[in-house]
Design a protein around this motif. Sequence first.
Motif, PDB file in Angstrom:
ATOM      1  N   ARG A   1       0.835  -1.208   0.000  1.00 39.66           N
ATOM      2  CA  ARG A   1       0.000   0.000   0.000  1.00 39.66           C
ATOM      3  C   ARG A   1       0.863   1.248   0.000  1.00 39.66           C
ATOM      4  NH1 ARG A   1      -2.709  -1.694   4.527  1.00 39.66           N
ATOM      5  NH2 ARG A   1      -2.487   0.366   5.493  1.00 39.66           N
ATOM      6  N   ALA A   2       1.930   1.221   0.792  1.00 33.78           N
ATOM      7  CA  ALA A   2       2.817   2.380   0.868  1.00 33.78           C
ATOM      8  C   ALA A   2       3.485   2.652  -0.472  1.00 33.78           C
ATOM      9  CB  ALA A   2       3.874   2.157   1.951  1.00 33.78           C
ATOM     10  N   LEU A   3       4.001   1.604  -1.094  1.00 36.19           N
ATOM     11  CA  LEU A   3       4.673   1.777  -2.382  1.00 36.19           C
ATOM     12  C   LEU A   3       3.696   2.248  -3.459  1.00 36.19           C
ATOM     13  CD1 LEU A   3       6.972  -1.393  -2.363  1.00 36.19           C
ATOM     14  CD2 LEU A   3       7.689   0.989  -2.079  1.00 36.19           C
ATOM     15  N   ALA A   4       2.473   1.747  -3.407  1.00 39.74           N
ATOM     16  CA  ALA A   4       1.475   2.179  -4.382  1.00 39.74           C
ATOM     17  C   ALA A   4       1.131   3.658  -4.198  1.00 39.74           C
ATOM     18  CB  ALA A   4       0.214   1.325  -4.260  1.00 39.74           C
ATOM     19  N   ALA A   5       1.025   4.097  -2.945  1.00 42.66           N
ATOM     20  CA  ALA A   5       0.722   5.501  -2.683  1.00 42.66           C
ATOM     21  C   ALA A   5       1.857   6.398  -3.152  1.00 42.66           C
ATOM     22  CB  ALA A   5       0.456   5.717  -1.193  1.00 42.66           C
TER      23      ALA A   5
END
Length: 288
Positions: free
Chosen positions: A24-28
């Motif tokens: 989720r962090a990398l996608a954001a």
Amino acid sequence: MSFGHERQDDRLQSDRTEQGVRQRALAAIARLQPCFPEVGFSLDEGGDEALSPAQFWAEGGAGIDVALAYQDCFATGMDDKVRAAHLIAFYGNQLALALACLYLGADIVPELRGLGFYDVSRCHSERTVAAKRFHFHLALSRRSPRQRADADVFGEAFAAQLAPVIASLKRRTGLSSGAQWRLAADSLAGAFLEVGRTLGDEANAISKALAIVKRQGTPLYSDKLTYEAIAIGEGQGQPPLSRIYRLRGGCCLYYRTEGGSFCDSCVLLSPGERRERLQAHLLASRAV
């Protein structure tokens, strides 16, 4: 199922949860970093070039002096207090943008592990100019990945990162802690609005920002900081236009520089004058 197998299953579930948080962090970051080129942020340790925040902001270190000197790019005739006011607003805004992209975009409050202040090129008035920006090297929090991030968690983490910076700038320049905290709250509120607008959910971003800056008893509490919807009517065949602005609770002291003036959202302006200036700003944006 044996107790040993239960513990192994718990570890596997925890690993899957942590992997999901990282994804989720990398996608954001992949989605939002291109939207905010004025600041850099990534989920990594930063390598040898990055310093820890404590190293960068240490008194007598090169980081704080370089960052203060860079503020002279924005105005002529700054004294140390004006430089400090601009720096805490500049740094606070970039830090808040980086953290808010993960908080609002992925419900994550990361930790700041490394910090760099790098040369970049920016386009301004159809020409390329040299500038600098902070790059924040982030890591996932040590909190349980099952814990959801909330406004209190974000506010406490943001304040904890800024507290030593504000203390160092106060000792270095004499600018009061109260003035700096008000500027930091302005930076947070402005960054949340920008990220929320990019995500298409200003209302959620504003609600979360207000939960932080209107919580009494915290350093980020700001009495006069607020948001206001500014509108202009129809004109030359164009429909009415409305935009939400962050109205400052602190002052960056730009008016004390040579040829300086009050910002359009400055707390020192009367509400009526501030509204007129923002309406003019909105009208100019429609003409672009």
